[in-house]
Design an enzyme around this catalytic site. Structure first.
Site, short mmCIF file in Angstrom:
data_model
loop_
_atom_site.label_atom_id
_atom_site.label_comp_id
_atom_site.label_asym_id
_atom_site.label_seq_id
_atom_site.Cartn_x
_atom_site.Cartn_y
_atom_site.Cartn_z
N SER A 1 0.79 -1.27 -0.01
CA SER A 1 0.01 -0.03 0.09
C SER A 1 0.88 1.30 -0.03
CB SER A 1 -0.88 0.03 1.19
OG SER A 1 -1.74 0.93 1.12
N LYS B 1 -4.91 3.21 -3.24
CA LYS B 1 -4.34 2.64 -2.28
C LYS B 1 -5.35 2.67 -1.28
CE LYS B 1 -0.17 2.01 -3.77
NZ LYS B 1 0.35 0.63 -4.06
N ILE C 1 10.47 5.83 -0.20
CA ILE C 1 11.68 4.63 -0.33
C ILE C 1 12.79 5.42 -1.25
CG2 ILE C 1 12.15 2.23 -0.51
CD1 ILE C 1 10.53 3.05 1.94
C1 HXC Z 1 -1.13 12.82 -16.77
C2 HXC Z 1 -0.93 10.47 -17.56
C3 HXC Z 1 0.36 10.47 -17.35
C4 HXC Z 1 0.88 11.57 -16.92
C5 HXC Z 1 -0.19 8.68 -18.09
N1 HXC Z 1 -1.49 9.55 -17.99
N2 HXC Z 1 0.69 9.39 -17.78
N3 HXC Z 1 -1.80 11.73 -17.15
N4 HXC Z 1 0.23 12.78 -16.49
N5 HXC Z 1 2.23 11.64 -16.71
C6 HXC Z 1 -2.72 8.92 -18.38
C7 HXC Z 1 -3.37 9.42 -19.71
O1 HXC Z 1 -4.70 9.75 -19.47
C8 HXC Z 1 -3.07 8.22 -20.58
O2 HXC Z 1 -4.09 8.00 -21.44
C9 HXC Z 1 -3.48 7.18 -19.39
O3 HXC Z 1 -2.93 7.52 -18.12
C10 HXC Z 1 -3.19 5.84 -19.72
O4 HXC Z 1 -1.51 6.13 -20.06
P1 HXC Z 1 -0.44 4.82 -20.67
O5 HXC Z 1 0.91 5.47 -20.84
O6 HXC Z 1 -1.36 4.60 -21.92
O7 HXC Z 1 -0.66 3.53 -19.84
P2 HXC Z 1 -0.12 2.46 -19.44
O8 HXC Z 1 1.00 2.20 -20.57
O9 HXC Z 1 -0.94 1.27 -18.94
O10 HXC Z 1 0.97 2.72 -18.28
C11 HXC Z 1 0.62 3.05 -17.10
C12 HXC Z 1 1.26 4.14 -16.24
C13 HXC Z 1 2.89 4.23 -16.59
C14 HXC Z 1 0.90 4.31 -14.97
C15 HXC Z 1 0.72 5.33 -16.82
O11 HXC Z 1 3.34 5.18 -15.75
C16 HXC Z 1 3.59 2.88 -15.95
O12 HXC Z 1 3.47 1.70 -16.67
N6 HXC Z 1 3.72 2.87 -14.58
C17 HXC Z 1 4.34 1.52 -14.08
C18 HXC Z 1 5.62 2.09 -13.16
C19 HXC Z 1 5.32 3.00 -12.11
O13 HXC Z 1 4.65 3.90 -12.46
N7 HXC Z 1 5.89 2.86 -10.92
C20 HXC Z 1 5.64 3.78 -9.80
C21 HXC Z 1 5.05 3.39 -8.91
S1 HXC Z 1 4.91 4.24 -7.45
P3 HXC Z 1 -3.90 8.80 -23.07
O14 HXC Z 1 -4.69 8.25 -23.83
O15 HXC Z 1 -4.70 10.28 -22.46
O16 HXC Z 1 -2.46 9.30 -23.12
C22 HXC Z 1 3.90 4.30 -6.56
C23 HXC Z 1 4.13 5.20 -5.45
C24 HXC Z 1 2.72 5.28 -4.37
O17 HXC Z 1 2.89 3.66 -6.71
C25 HXC Z 1 3.06 6.06 -3.31
C26 HXC Z 1 4.19 6.86 -3.05
C27 HXC Z 1 4.63 7.64 -1.92
P1 NAP Z 2 8.33 0.18 -9.54
O1 NAP Z 2 9.84 -0.42 -9.59
O2 NAP Z 2 7.91 0.73 -10.81
O3 NAP Z 2 7.42 -1.15 -9.51
C1 NAP Z 2 6.23 -1.08 -9.98
C2 NAP Z 2 6.15 -2.51 -10.63
O4 NAP Z 2 4.91 -2.92 -11.10
C3 NAP Z 2 7.31 -2.68 -11.87
O5 NAP Z 2 7.88 -3.87 -11.93
C4 NAP Z 2 6.24 -2.86 -13.11
O6 NAP Z 2 6.70 -3.64 -14.12
C5 NAP Z 2 4.75 -3.48 -12.54
N1 NAP Z 2 3.64 -3.26 -13.14
C6 NAP Z 2 3.21 -1.98 -13.69
N2 NAP Z 2 2.01 -2.21 -14.08
C7 NAP Z 2 1.73 -3.44 -14.31
C8 NAP Z 2 0.70 -4.10 -14.73
N3 NAP Z 2 -0.21 -3.57 -15.28
N4 NAP Z 2 0.79 -5.43 -14.69
C9 NAP Z 2 1.70 -6.22 -13.88
N5 NAP Z 2 2.80 -5.48 -13.55
C10 NAP Z 2 3.01 -4.03 -13.61
O7 NAP Z 2 8.00 1.05 -8.40
P2 NAP Z 2 8.42 1.18 -7.00
O8 NAP Z 2 8.50 2.41 -6.35
O9 NAP Z 2 9.24 0.14 -6.57
O10 NAP Z 2 6.92 0.69 -6.20
C11 NAP Z 2 6.67 -0.76 -5.62
C12 NAP Z 2 5.33 -0.70 -4.90
O11 NAP Z 2 5.60 0.07 -3.84
C13 NAP Z 2 4.33 -0.09 -5.44
O12 NAP Z 2 3.00 -0.78 -5.15
C14 NAP Z 2 4.01 1.34 -4.96
O13 NAP Z 2 2.93 1.94 -5.02
C15 NAP Z 2 4.55 1.06 -3.62
N6 NAP Z 2 5.04 2.08 -2.81
C16 NAP Z 2 6.12 2.69 -3.37
C17 NAP Z 2 6.78 3.97 -2.62
C18 NAP Z 2 8.03 4.43 -2.81
O14 NAP Z 2 8.78 5.37 -2.06
N7 NAP Z 2 8.70 4.04 -4.08
C19 NAP Z 2 6.03 4.47 -1.64
C20 NAP Z 2 4.90 3.69 -1.22
C21 NAP Z 2 4.54 2.83 -1.72
P3 NAP Z 2 6.26 -3.35 -15.38
O15 NAP Z 2 6.44 -2.08 -16.07
O16 NAP Z 2 7.55 -4.10 -16.28
O17 NAP Z 2 4.98 -3.85 -15.74
#
Ligand code: HXC
Ligand code: NAP
Length: 266
Positions: A147, A165, A194
């Site tokens: 979370s 979350k 983190i």
């Molecule tokens: C605004 C955005 C955006 C941005 C995407 N979108 N990026 N909106 N600003 N920077 C919106 C747009 O409306 C877009 O559609 C839609 O999201 C889908 O984007 P896609 O790139 O087509 O989606 P997809 O390929 O499925 O990728 C999902 C993603 C991408 C979330 C957007 O960033 C991803 O794959 N992330 C995985 C890794 C990640 O984010 N890791 C961090 C986790 S950290 P349109 O058609 O309008 O472009 C985390 C921390 C939690 O969770 C708490 C921390 C304190």
């Molecule tokens: P990260 O490295 O980007 O991890 C996210 C992972 O989810 C990636 O390996 C990504 O792999 C996978 N993923 C994304 N979309 C997916 C999908 N549709 N299906 C399957 N896999 C998918 O980010 P992180 O910062 O380490 O975060 C890890 C977890 O910790 C997350 O749940 C995040 O919300 C939580 N968290 C992080 C922080 C922080 O400080 N970083 C703080 C609070 C909570 P692919 O892109 O290859 O799919």
């Protein structure tokens, strides 16, 4: 050097979504180092192959990588079936797959909101549900959701991730109540900020990282090892009575009273 016995997770089989990178790769490494077998999943098979090779080299453990978009039910079903085929059982599910970006609520498109809800919340539900039979059969199942703490208060530019979350926290509590009687515990870890993660790079770009530090009582960011250690602990017998709990690992950030950061000692 780990504080846990090297074989504390021997016999365990864990499925870790998002295990190809960041925090959840760190959890995978800790599980392997303590004797568990692990399947990591993410969308990119190339990324998983490279992560699995690295994890094998570091730990000598048995790890496989199976690509799966947690939003796609057919891929989720395949993921769970393939994990069971390879390892013969599954007793631990760690839901870490997530997506995020900074976006002000007024500018965020519904598609963007939906995307994050579908990856984080729907994905967690779909994978969890698909694992139910295996977790139940294991007799000692654990669902561990990753979370966050940003949903405890209003967080700018995080309406999508906060909603997702908060939903994950609700899933955790509901599963604990429904599945506890069936021998499956459900808990969550809520990491604070983190260091050296994609989450931090996305949410604290530029000078924000340094600026934010004064709001964390321990005056430092967390590290991946600290989250991985908590994930190992929850799977040990020392945590056998912990169910329905959200374990916050954030250096005290979320308990700081509003407005007092400027008055905290340096
Ligand atoms: C605004 C955005 C955006 C941005 C995407 N979108 N990026 N909106 N600003 N920077 C919106 C747009 O409306 C877009 O559609 C839609 O999201 C889908 O984007 P896609 O790139 O087509 O989606 P997809 O390929 O499925 O990728 C999902 C993603 C991408 C979330 C957007 O960033 C991803 O794959 N992330 C995985 C890794 C990640 O984010 N890791 C961090 C986790 S950290 P349109 O058609 O309008 O472009 C985390 C921390 C939690 O969770 C708490 C921390 C304190
Ligand atoms: P990260 O490295 O980007 O991890 C996210 C992972 O989810 C990636 O390996 C990504 O792999 C996978 N993923 C994304 N979309 C997916 C999908 N549709 N299906 C399957 N896999 C998918 O980010 P992180 O910062 O380490 O975060 C890890 C977890 O910790 C997350 O749940 C995040 O919300 C939580 N968290 C992080 C922080 C922080 O400080 N970083 C703080 C609070 C909570 P692919 O892109 O290859 O799919």
């Amino acid at each position: 050097m780990s504080v846990f016995q090297a074989d504390v997770l021997a016999g365990r089989v864990a499925l870790i979504t998002g295990g190809g990178s960041g925090i959840c790769k760190g959890i995978a490494e800790a599980y392997l180092a303590h004797g568990a077998k692990v399947c990591i999943c993410g969308r990119s098979q190339e990324r998983l192959d490279s992560a699995a090779a690295d994890l094998r080299e570091k730990t000598g453990g048995e790890v496989i990588g199976i690509s799966c978009d947690v939003r796609q039910l057919d891929q989720v079903d395949n993921l769970v079936a393939a994990t069971l085929k390879h390892f013969g059982k599954l007793d631990t599910l760690i839901n870490g797959a997530a997506g995020n970006f900074l976006a002000p609520a007024a500018a965020l498109r519904p598609k963007g909101f939906r995307t994050v809800i579908e990856i984080d919340l729907l994905g967690t539900f779909q994978v969890t549900r698909a694992c139910f039979d295996a977790l139940h059969q294991s007799g000692d199942g654990l669902v561990l959701n990753i979370s966050a703490t940003l949903q405890y208060h209003g967080t700018p530019m995080q309406i999508h991730a906060s909603a997702a979350k908060a939903g994950i926290d609700a899933l955790t509590r509901n599963l604990a109540v429904e599945w506890g009687p069936l021998g499956i515990r459900a808990n969550a870890i809520a990491p604070g900020a983190i260091d050296d993660t994609e989450g931090m790079r996305k949410l604290a770009p530029g000078g924000l990282k340094q600026k934010f530090l004064k709001h964390i009582p321990l005056r430092r960011y967390g590290n991946i090892q600290e989250i991985a250690d908590m994930a190992v602990f929850v799977r040990t017998s020392a945590a056998a009575y912990i169910n329905g709990t959200i374990l916050v690992v954030d250096g005290g950030h979320c308990v700081v009273a509003p407005g007092v950061s400027d008055f905290m000692p340096d």
